[in-house]
Scaffold this active site. Structure first.
Site, PDB file in Angstrom:
ATOM      1  N   HIS A 208       3.127 -57.823  51.856  1.00 47.16           N
ATOM      2  CA  HIS A 208       3.727 -58.788  50.937  1.00 47.16           C
ATOM      3  C   HIS A 208       3.618 -58.247  49.523  1.00 47.16           C
ATOM      4  CE1 HIS A 208      -0.515 -59.771  50.808  1.00 47.16           C
ATOM      5  NE2 HIS A 208      -0.364 -60.598  49.801  1.00 47.16           N
TER       6      HIS A 208
ATOM      7  N   ASP B 288      -2.033 -56.842  44.439  1.00 47.80           N
ATOM      8  CA  ASP B 288      -3.167 -56.121  45.029  1.00 47.80           C
ATOM      9  C   ASP B 288      -2.794 -55.415  46.337  1.00 47.80           C
ATOM     10  OD1 ASP B 288      -2.990 -58.833  46.029  1.00 47.80           O
ATOM     11  OD2 ASP B 288      -4.933 -58.561  46.985  1.00 47.80           O
ATOM     12  N   HIS B 289      -1.483 -55.453  46.688  1.00 51.59           N
ATOM     13  CA  HIS B 289      -1.025 -54.755  47.895  1.00 51.59           C
ATOM     14  C   HIS B 289       0.057 -53.715  47.603  1.00 51.59           C
ATOM     15  CE1 HIS B 289      -3.157 -57.501  50.733  1.00 51.59           C
ATOM     16  NE2 HIS B 289      -3.188 -58.201  49.607  1.00 51.59           N
TER      17      HIS B 289
ATOM     18  N   HIS C 276       0.676 -66.828  54.796  1.00 43.43           N
ATOM     19  CA  HIS C 276       0.114 -66.587  53.469  1.00 43.43           C
ATOM     20  C   HIS C 276       0.921 -67.400  52.456  1.00 43.43           C
ATOM     21  CE1 HIS C 276      -2.299 -64.585  50.577  1.00 43.43           C
ATOM     22  NE2 HIS C 276      -1.386 -63.753  50.122  1.00 43.43           N
TER      23      HIS C 276
ATOM     24  N   HIS D 218     -10.372 -57.222  52.732  1.00 42.36           N
ATOM     25  CA  HIS D 218      -9.865 -58.063  51.647  1.00 42.36           C
ATOM     26  C   HIS D 218     -10.974 -59.025  51.172  1.00 42.36           C
ATOM     27  CE1 HIS D 218      -7.044 -60.745  49.437  1.00 42.36           C
ATOM     28  NE2 HIS D 218      -6.255 -59.698  49.402  1.00 42.36           N
TER      29      HIS D 218
HETATM   30 ZN   LIG Z   1      -4.293 -59.773  48.653  1.00 44.70          ZN
HETATM   31 ZN   LIG Z   2      -1.713 -62.028  48.877  1.00 48.25          ZN
END
Ligand SMILES: [Zn+2]
Ligand SMILES: [Zn+2]
Length: 310
Positions: free
Chosen positions: A59, A63-64, A137, A267
């Protein structure tokens, strides 16, 4: 198959942990799952090799994905020519294209962005595939499952040679490939006489960010490794739900229901810096023993075939 945890922190980096990225190496090919800021440096630090053919984005939270522009630019500096495929959830293609061409950067090798929805086969190869799986999410998100096909059964050479009198030669591969063979005396040998049942391939599932959800149980059925969101400990279970994440214990419950062989908790919220034991302990309450673990950045795991110990 070889898994390297390049980043195991949730949301923001700490001095010990980088945000999300997982490298899977299989027969010389490298697949990168998520690419947080700093991922390219983690790849160098942990010597995973740099030649990635496919990136799978879960996604578009920073942070990804914020490591993508830097990686794409470094590959360009390195005179990369091979195309790069980026798989990303449906509806996010434009934002990925903007991201990799940020600040006017336009790489000279082709970048192909493929949108995927849960259930899609993102990458279809002769003996394995990488599927997008449904997760839950706050953003449009998918997880990914690397699923190898069943392998041929074991060929019982001793039986073929000694009991059935077939001399080593092309008949062996015919039988192993499922074809019957006629011997000189007219006897027909069926493959089942010398070839065992098909042996399962390996399965590795990476959820990215998610609340606990049944679709992951299905996707991770008998998985050799489930890499699951474990942002919080039980003291923040409610917060986990609100923010679209899971607790370590919830991840363990999912792994348990799926019958996964191992569970990697990842995570992790910075809140638990220096007390990662706590997440492991809570997970191990429901998922037996050391099969649940919280990897450090740089930890590597070899995923053996399910029948490897036989
Ligand atoms: Zn994340
Ligand atoms: Zn996320």
């Amino acid at each position: 198959m070889h898994v390297t945890f390049l980043g195991t922190s949730g949301a923001v980096p700490t001095t010990q942990r980088n945000p999300s990225a997982v490298m899977v190496r299989r027969e010389g090919e490298r697949f990168l799952f998520d690419a947080a800021e700093g991922t390219q440096r983690q790849m160098m630090r942990f010597q995973t090799g740099f030649n990635v053919s496919h990136v799978f984005v879960t996604h578009l939270h920073g942070d990804h994905v914020l490591g993508l522009p830097g990686l794409v630019q470094t590959w360009d500096f390195n005179d990369r020519e091979e195309p790069l495929a980026i798989h990303t959830p449906a509806g996010t293609r434009n934002r990925i294209e903007e991201l990799v061409t940020v600040a006017g950067n336009s790489p000279s090798y082709p970048i192909r962005v493929h949108e995927v929805s849960a259930g899609d086969v993102a990458l279809d190869r002769e003996d394995f595939e990488i599927r997008a799986i449904e997760v839950d999410h706050r953003a449009t998100a998918v997880g990914y499952a690397v699923v190898e096909d069943d392998r041929k059964g074991r060929f019982d050479r001793e039986k073929a040679e000694n009991d059935l009198g077939i001399s080593p030669g092309p008949e062996y591969s015919k039988l192993h490939n499922g074809e019957p063979v006629e011997l000189d005396d007219g006897t027909v040998v069926e493959p089942e006489q010398v070839v065992g049942p098909p042996r399962p391939g390996r399965r590795v599932v990476y959820t990215g960010d998610t609340r606990p959800i049944d679709s992951v149980v299905e996707a991770a059925e008998d998985a050799d490794l489930l890499i699951h969101d474990a942002t919080f400990a039980e003291d923040r279970r409610e917060r986990a739900g609100q923010t679209g994440h899971a607790t370590a214990k919830q991840a363990a419950e999912i792994a348990n229901r799926a019958g996964a062989k191992r569970l990697a908790l990842t995570h992790v919220s910075t809140r638990y810096a220096g007390q990662s034991d706590r997440l492991e302990t809570e997970a191990r309450e429901v998922f037996e023993g050391e099969r649940a673990f919280l990897p450090d950045d740089g930890d590597e795991l070899d995923v053996p075939f399910p029948d490897a110990e036989e």
